[in-house]
Design a protein around this motif. Structure first.
Motif, PDB file in Angstrom:
ATOM      1  N   GLN A 158       2.758  -6.771   1.663  1.00 40.51           N
ATOM      2  CA  GLN A 158       2.192  -6.362   2.824  1.00 40.51           C
ATOM      3  C   GLN A 158       2.597  -7.981   3.604  1.00 40.51           C
ATOM      4  O   GLN A 158       1.905  -8.307   3.764  1.00 40.51           O
ATOM      5  N   PRO A 159       3.062  -7.648   4.821  1.00 40.86           N
ATOM      6  CA  PRO A 159       3.472  -8.802   6.457  1.00 40.86           C
ATOM      7  C   PRO A 159       1.853  -8.456   6.941  1.00 40.86           C
ATOM      8  O   PRO A 159       1.383  -7.200   7.151  1.00 40.86           O
ATOM      9  N   PRO A 160       1.721 -10.307   6.850  1.00 39.88           N
ATOM     10  CA  PRO A 160       1.022 -10.141   8.075  1.00 39.88           C
ATOM     11  C   PRO A 160       0.917  -9.486   9.072  1.00 39.88           C
ATOM     12  O   PRO A 160      -0.523  -8.668  10.039  1.00 39.88           O
ATOM     13  N   SER A 161       2.335  -9.525   9.853  1.00 39.36           N
ATOM     14  CA  SER A 161       2.204  -9.164  11.511  1.00 39.36           C
ATOM     15  C   SER A 161       2.414  -7.621  11.156  1.00 39.36           C
ATOM     16  O   SER A 161       2.869  -6.900  12.169  1.00 39.36           O
ATOM     17  N   ALA A 162       2.903  -6.404  10.461  1.00 38.95           N
ATOM     18  CA  ALA A 162       2.842  -5.137  10.190  1.00 38.95           C
ATOM     19  C   ALA A 162       1.594  -4.431   8.726  1.00 38.95           C
ATOM     20  O   ALA A 162       2.533  -3.936   8.050  1.00 38.95           O
ATOM     21  N   PRO A 163       0.180  -4.162   9.382  1.00 38.49           N
ATOM     22  CA  PRO A 163      -0.407  -3.694   8.894  1.00 38.49           C
ATOM     23  C   PRO A 163       0.060  -2.439   8.211  1.00 38.49           C
ATOM     24  O   PRO A 163       0.249  -2.059   8.857  1.00 38.49           O
ATOM     25  N   GLY A 164      -0.284  -1.971   7.086  1.00 34.27           N
ATOM     26  CA  GLY A 164      -0.109  -0.636   6.579  1.00 34.27           C
ATOM     27  C   GLY A 164       1.860  -0.565   6.944  1.00 34.27           C
ATOM     28  O   GLY A 164       2.066   0.956   6.080  1.00 34.27           O
ATOM     29  N   THR A 165       2.627  -1.643   6.443  1.00 34.63           N
ATOM     30  CA  THR A 165       3.628  -1.618   5.890  1.00 34.63           C
ATOM     31  C   THR A 165       3.857  -2.462   4.774  1.00 34.63           C
ATOM     32  O   THR A 165       3.099  -2.819   4.814  1.00 34.63           O
ATOM     33  N   TRP A 166       4.978  -1.572   4.275  1.00 30.87           N
ATOM     34  CA  TRP A 166       4.914  -2.305   3.043  1.00 30.87           C
ATOM     35  C   TRP A 166       6.515  -2.640   3.081  1.00 30.87           C
ATOM     36  O   TRP A 166       7.120  -2.006   3.484  1.00 30.87           O
ATOM     37  N   GLU A 167       6.493  -3.699   2.496  1.00 35.02           N
ATOM     38  CA  GLU A 167       7.662  -4.339   2.510  1.00 35.02           C
ATOM     39  C   GLU A 167       8.491  -5.036   1.498  1.00 35.02           C
ATOM     40  O   GLU A 167       8.181  -5.371   0.352  1.00 35.02           O
ATOM     41  N   VAL A 168       9.683  -3.742   1.395  1.00 31.24           N
ATOM     42  CA  VAL A 168      10.739  -4.010  -0.078  1.00 31.24           C
ATOM     43  C   VAL A 168      11.260  -5.697  -0.452  1.00 31.24           C
ATOM     44  O   VAL A 168      12.105  -6.267   0.173  1.00 31.24           O
ATOM     45  N   VAL A 169      10.503  -6.428  -1.821  1.00 26.38           N
ATOM     46  CA  VAL A 169      11.277  -7.594  -1.408  1.00 26.38           C
ATOM     47  C   VAL A 169      13.018  -8.066  -2.763  1.00 26.38           C
ATOM     48  O   VAL A 169      13.332  -8.202  -2.513  1.00 26.38           O
ATOM     49  N   MET A 170      12.036  -6.647  -3.811  1.00 23.82           N
ATOM     50  CA  MET A 170      13.191  -7.204  -5.071  1.00 23.82           C
ATOM     51  C   MET A 170      12.610  -5.378  -6.146  1.00 23.82           C
ATOM     52  O   MET A 170      11.334  -5.540  -5.598  1.00 23.82           O
ATOM     53  N   ALA A 171      13.723  -5.282  -6.362  1.00 23.98           N
ATOM     54  CA  ALA A 171      13.429  -4.440  -7.741  1.00 23.98           C
ATOM     55  C   ALA A 171      14.663  -4.902  -8.919  1.00 23.98           C
ATOM     56  O   ALA A 171      15.751  -5.646  -8.797  1.00 23.98           O
TER      57      ALA A 171
END
Length: 95
Positions: A64-77
Protein backbone atom coordinates in the motif's frame (compact mmCIF):
# COMPACT_ATOMS: atom_id res chain seq x y z
CA UNK A 1 -9.87 -3.24 -4.44
CA UNK A 2 -8.01 -0.86 -6.67
CA UNK A 3 -4.69 -2.00 -8.12
CA UNK A 4 -1.82 -0.05 -9.64
CA UNK A 5 1.49 -1.21 -11.06
CA UNK A 6 4.79 -0.29 -9.41
CA UNK A 7 7.08 1.15 -12.08
CA UNK A 8 9.53 -1.78 -11.81
CA UNK A 9 6.96 -4.56 -11.62
CA UNK A 10 7.07 -5.55 -15.29
CA UNK A 11 10.82 -6.23 -15.12
CA UNK A 12 10.25 -8.54 -12.15
CA UNK A 13 7.40 -10.29 -13.96
CA UNK A 14 9.48 -10.82 -17.09
CA UNK A 15 12.33 -12.38 -15.06
CA UNK A 16 9.86 -14.63 -13.21
CA UNK A 17 8.09 -15.68 -16.41
CA UNK A 18 4.73 -14.26 -15.31
CA UNK A 19 2.46 -12.24 -17.60
CA UNK A 20 0.59 -9.14 -16.35
CA UNK A 21 -2.76 -10.69 -17.31
CA UNK A 22 -1.94 -13.72 -15.13
CA UNK A 23 -1.43 -11.37 -12.16
CA UNK A 24 -4.83 -9.79 -12.75
CA UNK A 25 -6.51 -13.21 -13.04
CA UNK A 26 -5.08 -14.18 -9.64
CA UNK A 27 -6.05 -10.86 -8.03
CA UNK A 28 -9.65 -11.14 -9.22
CA UNK A 29 -9.98 -14.89 -8.70
CA UNK A 30 -12.78 -16.04 -6.39
CA UNK A 31 -10.29 -18.50 -4.83
CA UNK A 32 -7.45 -16.11 -4.05
CA UNK A 33 -5.78 -16.42 -0.65
CA UNK A 34 -4.60 -13.08 0.79
CA UNK A 35 -1.76 -13.52 3.28
CA UNK A 36 -0.10 -10.68 5.21
CA UNK A 37 3.68 -10.75 5.20
CA UNK A 38 6.71 -8.60 5.97
CA UNK A 39 9.74 -7.75 3.88
CA UNK A 40 13.28 -8.36 5.16
CA UNK A 41 13.19 -4.67 6.18
CA UNK A 42 10.07 -5.45 8.28
CA UNK A 43 7.71 -3.46 6.04
CA UNK A 44 4.13 -4.77 5.80
CA UNK A 45 3.07 -6.23 2.47
CA UNK A 46 0.30 -8.48 1.25
CA UNK A 47 0.80 -11.64 -0.74
CA UNK A 48 -2.07 -13.04 -2.75
CA UNK A 49 -1.84 -16.72 -3.59
CA UNK A 50 -4.04 -18.05 -6.35
CA UNK A 51 -4.41 -19.67 -9.72
CA UNK A 52 -4.88 -18.25 -13.17
CA UNK A 53 -7.95 -19.32 -15.12
CA UNK A 54 -5.76 -22.03 -16.69
CA UNK A 55 -4.78 -23.25 -13.21
CA UNK A 56 -1.24 -21.88 -13.00
CA UNK A 57 -0.37 -21.22 -9.30
CA UNK A 58 1.09 -17.75 -8.72
CA UNK A 59 1.97 -15.59 -5.71
CA UNK A 60 1.51 -11.82 -6.14
CA UNK A 61 3.23 -9.32 -3.82
CA UNK A 62 1.38 -6.06 -3.11
CA UNK A 63 2.08 -3.00 -1.01
CA UNK A 64 0.00 0.00 0.00
CA UNK A 65 1.72 3.19 -1.09
CA UNK A 66 1.50 5.90 1.60
CA UNK A 67 0.38 8.44 -0.99
CA UNK A 68 -2.62 6.36 -2.12
CA UNK A 69 -4.63 4.85 0.76
CA UNK A 70 -7.07 2.20 -0.37
CA UNK A 71 -4.91 1.28 -3.35
CA UNK A 72 -2.67 -1.74 -3.65
CA UNK A 73 0.45 -1.55 -5.78
CA UNK A 74 1.57 -4.69 -7.62
CA UNK A 75 5.28 -5.05 -6.87
CA UNK A 76 6.05 -8.49 -8.25
CA UNK A 77 4.71 -11.99 -8.84
CA UNK A 78 6.21 -15.44 -9.27
CA UNK A 79 5.10 -19.04 -9.75
CA UNK A 80 4.50 -20.84 -6.46
CA UNK A 81 7.38 -22.91 -5.15
CA UNK A 82 6.70 -26.54 -4.11
CA UNK A 83 6.25 -25.75 -0.39
CA UNK A 84 3.90 -22.86 -1.22
CA UNK A 85 1.98 -25.15 -3.56
CA UNK A 86 1.45 -27.71 -0.79
CA UNK A 87 0.24 -24.97 1.61
CA UNK A 88 -2.11 -23.56 -1.02
CA UNK A 89 -3.53 -26.98 -1.92
CA UNK A 90 -4.17 -27.67 1.79
CA UNK A 91 -5.97 -24.30 2.05
CA UNK A 92 -8.00 -25.09 -1.08
CA UNK A 93 -9.03 -28.45 0.38
CA UNK A 94 -10.31 -26.78 3.58
CA UNK A 95 -12.45 -24.19 1.78
Amino acid sequence: MQYEWWYGARDHLRRAGVEPWEVMEVLYSPTRWPRPARTPENLPVLTVWGRTEEGRPIVVLLRQPPSAPGTWEVVMAAPMRPLQMREYEAWEAQR
